[in-house]
Scaffold this motif. Structure first.
Motif, PDB file in Angstrom:
ATOM      1  N   LEU A  84     137.602 118.597  38.225  1.00  0.00           N
ATOM      2  CA  LEU A  84     137.679 117.493  39.127  1.00  0.00           C
ATOM      3  C   LEU A  84     138.988 116.802  38.509  1.00  0.00           C
ATOM      4  CD1 LEU A  84     134.083 116.173  38.901  1.00  0.00           C
ATOM      5  CD2 LEU A  84     135.486 117.138  40.965  1.00  0.00           C
ATOM      6  N   LEU A  85     139.167 116.834  37.238  1.00  0.00           N
ATOM      7  CA  LEU A  85     140.380 116.046  36.594  1.00  0.00           C
ATOM      8  C   LEU A  85     141.690 116.537  37.174  1.00  0.00           C
ATOM      9  CD1 LEU A  85     141.415 113.647  35.030  1.00  0.00           C
ATOM     10  CD2 LEU A  85     140.977 115.423  32.898  1.00  0.00           C
ATOM     11  N   ILE A  99     142.595 102.738  50.299  1.00  0.00           N
ATOM     12  CA  ILE A  99     141.875 104.043  50.695  1.00  0.00           C
ATOM     13  C   ILE A  99     141.057 104.643  49.515  1.00  0.00           C
ATOM     14  CG2 ILE A  99     142.138 106.498  51.820  1.00  0.00           C
ATOM     15  CD1 ILE A  99     144.455 105.203  53.278  1.00  0.00           C
ATOM     16  N   ARG A 100     140.002 105.123  49.536  1.00  0.00           N
ATOM     17  CA  ARG A 100     139.228 105.800  48.349  1.00  0.00           C
ATOM     18  C   ARG A 100     139.165 107.125  48.794  1.00  0.00           C
ATOM     19  NH1 ARG A 100     132.960 105.629  46.323  1.00  0.00           N
ATOM     20  NH2 ARG A 100     132.984 106.319  48.098  1.00  0.00           N
ATOM     21  N   LEU A 101     139.651 108.007  47.992  1.00  0.00           N
ATOM     22  CA  LEU A 101     139.486 109.424  47.936  1.00  0.00           C
ATOM     23  C   LEU A 101     138.776 109.999  46.980  1.00  0.00           C
ATOM     24  CD1 LEU A 101     143.073 110.727  49.043  1.00  0.00           C
ATOM     25  CD2 LEU A 101     141.201 110.094  50.701  1.00  0.00           C
ATOM     26  N   SER A 102     137.936 111.012  47.174  1.00  0.00           N
ATOM     27  CA  SER A 102     136.990 111.623  46.077  1.00  0.00           C
ATOM     28  C   SER A 102     137.460 113.103  46.204  1.00  0.00           C
ATOM     29  CB  SER A 102     135.618 111.385  46.037  1.00  0.00           C
ATOM     30  OG  SER A 102     135.414 109.932  45.731  1.00  0.00           O
ATOM     31  N   THR A 120     137.860 110.424  41.134  1.00  0.00           N
ATOM     32  CA  THR A 120     137.943 109.204  42.064  1.00  0.00           C
ATOM     33  C   THR A 120     139.459 108.870  41.909  1.00  0.00           C
ATOM     34  OG1 THR A 120     135.858 108.384  41.387  1.00  0.00           O
ATOM     35  CG2 THR A 120     137.232 106.632  42.768  1.00  0.00           C
ATOM     36  N   CYS A 121     140.035 108.525  43.192  1.00  0.00           N
ATOM     37  CA  CYS A 121     141.360 108.167  43.458  1.00  0.00           C
ATOM     38  C   CYS A 121     141.397 106.865  44.549  1.00  0.00           C
ATOM     39  CB  CYS A 121     142.359 109.275  43.839  1.00  0.00           C
ATOM     40  SG  CYS A 121     144.123 108.660  44.678  1.00  0.00           S
ATOM     41  N   ASN A 122     141.910 105.790  44.180  1.00  0.00           N
ATOM     42  CA  ASN A 122     141.688 104.549  45.055  1.00  0.00           C
ATOM     43  C   ASN A 122     143.159 104.088  44.982  1.00  0.00           C
ATOM     44  OD1 ASN A 122     141.609 101.996  46.049  1.00  0.00           O
ATOM     45  ND2 ASN A 122     139.303 102.229  45.769  1.00  0.00           N
ATOM     46  N   PHE A 123     143.887 104.191  46.134  1.00  0.00           N
ATOM     47  CA  PHE A 123     145.366 103.692  46.366  1.00  0.00           C
ATOM     48  C   PHE A 123     145.465 102.859  47.746  1.00  0.00           C
ATOM     49  CE2 PHE A 123     144.877 107.651  49.088  1.00  0.00           C
ATOM     50  CZ  PHE A 123     145.622 107.145  50.103  1.00  0.00           C
ATOM     51  N   SER A 124     146.617 102.150  47.598  1.00  0.00           N
ATOM     52  CA  SER A 124     146.998 101.558  48.766  1.00  0.00           C
ATOM     53  C   SER A 124     148.560 101.863  49.175  1.00  0.00           C
ATOM     54  CB  SER A 124     146.994  99.941  48.658  1.00  0.00           C
ATOM     55  OG  SER A 124     145.418  99.674  48.347  1.00  0.00           O
ATOM     56  N   LEU A 125     148.996 101.957  50.215  1.00  0.00           N
ATOM     57  CA  LEU A 125     150.230 101.836  50.898  1.00  0.00           C
ATOM     58  C   LEU A 125     150.869 100.540  50.893  1.00  0.00           C
ATOM     59  CD1 LEU A 125     150.411 105.038  53.477  1.00  0.00           C
ATOM     60  CD2 LEU A 125     150.951 104.875  50.847  1.00  0.00           C
ATOM     61  N   VAL A 126     151.926 100.075  50.321  1.00  0.00           N
ATOM     62  CA  VAL A 126     152.427  98.696  50.321  1.00  0.00           C
ATOM     63  C   VAL A 126     152.953  98.326  51.749  1.00  0.00           C
ATOM     64  CG1 VAL A 126     153.901  97.126  49.226  1.00  0.00           C
ATOM     65  CG2 VAL A 126     152.678  98.674  47.939  1.00  0.00           C
ATOM     66  N   ASN A 159     132.244 102.500  38.353  1.00  0.00           N
ATOM     67  CA  ASN A 159     132.245 101.848  39.340  1.00  0.00           C
ATOM     68  C   ASN A 159     132.436 102.809  40.589  1.00  0.00           C
ATOM     69  OD1 ASN A 159     133.990 100.365  41.523  1.00  0.00           O
ATOM     70  ND2 ASN A 159     132.601  99.020  40.860  1.00  0.00           N
ATOM     71  N   ASN A 160     131.795 102.601  41.842  1.00  0.00           N
ATOM     72  CA  ASN A 160     131.838 103.582  42.826  1.00  0.00           C
ATOM     73  C   ASN A 160     133.179 103.533  43.830  1.00  0.00           C
ATOM     74  OD1 ASN A 160     130.427 101.129  43.472  1.00  0.00           O
ATOM     75  ND2 ASN A 160     130.475 101.515  45.567  1.00  0.00           N
ATOM     76  N   GLU A 161     133.806 102.448  43.477  1.00  0.00           N
ATOM     77  CA  GLU A 161     135.145 102.606  44.444  1.00  0.00           C
ATOM     78  C   GLU A 161     136.497 102.776  43.365  1.00  0.00           C
ATOM     79  OE1 GLU A 161     135.615  99.205  46.992  1.00  0.00           O
ATOM     80  OE2 GLU A 161     133.565  98.941  47.091  1.00  0.00           O
ATOM     81  N   THR A 162     136.384 102.275  42.308  1.00  0.00           N
ATOM     82  CA  THR A 162     137.482 102.514  41.448  1.00  0.00           C
ATOM     83  C   THR A 162     137.306 103.510  40.482  1.00  0.00           C
ATOM     84  OG1 THR A 162     136.874 100.856  39.839  1.00  0.00           O
ATOM     85  CG2 THR A 162     137.907 100.159  41.609  1.00  0.00           C
ATOM     86  N   GLY A 163     136.136 104.133  40.169  1.00  0.00           N
ATOM     87  CA  GLY A 163     135.790 105.097  39.258  1.00  0.00           C
ATOM     88  C   GLY A 163     135.876 104.548  37.482  1.00  0.00           C
TER      89      GLY A 163
END
Length: 358
Positions: free
Chosen positions: A230-231, A319-322, A264-270, A107-111
């Motif tokens: 990358l990892l 936010i999605r960071l790669s 891929t890193c997808n995160f949110s600030l609560v 998946n392109n957003e979550t990896g």
């Protein structure tokens, strides 16, 4: 790079064209009136199965074909724990007129990696001499991050996009046994000259094709070192974010039950104020996306994250960071500090403005 024969490759403008080319090939060639053919006999439309987390270059063409009465489509939901499709759910969706299954490799957003290989293995009992269910995978996001082999995956079609692995903005489509009587079928979507053996008309962009070949060479020679690099950097990024934000951070689609790409890193600030777009507007250094890279202007929560089981109040802050093969630990330190400062500017606007003035 993908263990294919040269004759099985068709060069196209990009991944979007490749996906559209595959999907349009399986539509009903005659537009039907009210779903009926001659007399009162019901005509069964071709049936295509895909997932609810596919790229829009899969979902939008399928929705158009469905709305035009040319195919039937089943969008299979993903498991909310693994954030991946369940092979059993795909198999249960198969109908007598199912002709194609399209499932992205990552998946392109979550990896999150999808079980394409397992699906191809489980499909074998469904294949008969008078019936074939073809399997397509959009591998754009995975190539250059993990090893990808069409022999290992046993797919009929595989989509490639050069800019996802440092190549130019050109694409290619792998077609199993292209041109052979027992190979996967392919019909041209663009007609004209006889370029690409008649499968894709238009004078080839030789410079970009050569660039794609060179990028593929580099992936073939370095994929294991790329994957390791990358990892290590991505994990350092997530560890640094965790240390900085503690309970304020939520990593989307990351769990012990999911397998992700190494970059891929997808995160949110609560918190209600910490919309992904708001955080990025306050960042001074990093440039990132709140969803897919091709449509990051959306303010609402990403449908991909919602369909992956991420709660809406968390998904809207995503936010999605790669990371890339040249991203350093020092780059990560700068990025994390930038995000922290953006968070402080929103959480404590008055004190932040005063410290900025000083």
């Amino acid at each position: 790079m993908i263990s294919a024969h040269p004759n099985e490759i068709v060069f196209l403008s990009g991944g979007t064209e490749a996906n559209n080319m595959v999907l349009n090939m399986f539509k009903c060639q005659q537009k039907l009136q009210n779903g009926y053919g001659a007399g009162d006999e019901v005509v069964k439309l071709p049936h295509i199965i895909t997932s609810s987390i596919e790229h829009v270059s899969i979902t939008k063409p399928l929705e158009k074909l469905r709305d035009d009465g040319l195919v039937e489509v089943t969008f299979v939901d993903v498991d909310k724990t693994t954030h991946a499709i369940r092979v059993e759910d795909v198999l249960q969706a198969i109908q007598p007129q199912t002709t194609l299954i399209s499932l992205m490799l990552a998946n392109n957003e979550t990896g999150v990696l999808q079980p394409v290989k397992e699906l191809s293995e489980k499909l074998r009992p469904y294949q008969h001499s008078n019936r074939k269910i073809y399997l397509h995978t959009d591998a754009c996001q995975a190539i250059g991050k993990i090893p990808v082999s069409v022999k290992d995956l046993s797919v009929d079609y595989l989509t490639i996009a050069g800019h996802k692995f440092y190549g130019p903005r050109i694409g290619a489509l792998y077609v199993r046994g292209l041109g052979h009587c027992n190979g996967a079928p392919l019909q041209p979507m663009i007609l004209g000259g006889g370029q690409e053996n008649g499968y894709r008309a238009g004078t080839e962009n030789v410079a970009m094709i050569v660039g794609l070949g060179k990028a593929s060479e580099l992936v073939s020679s370095n994929i294991h070192s790329y994957q390791s690099q990358l990892l290590s950097v991505r994990d350092y990024l997530e560890d640094s974010l965790q240390q900085k934000f503690g309970s304020l951070i939520h990593f989307n689609a990351k769990s012990s039950d999911s397998t992700r790409l190494p970059n891929t890193c997808n995160f949110s600030l609560v918190g209600k104020r910490f919309l992904g777009r708001a955080i990025l507007q306050h960042c001074k250094v990093i440039i990132a996306g709140v969803g897919a890279a091709c449509h990051s202007n959306a303010i609402v929560a990403s449908p991909i994250l919602l369909n992956s089981g991420i709660p809406s109040d968390i998904a809207v802050n995503a936010i999605r960071l790669s990371v890339g093969i040249k991203t350093s630990f020092a780059d990560i330190d700068v990025a994390v500090e930038d995000i922290w400062n953006a968070y402080q500017a929103i959480a404590h606007p008055k004190s932040h403005s005063q410290s900025t003035e000083q």
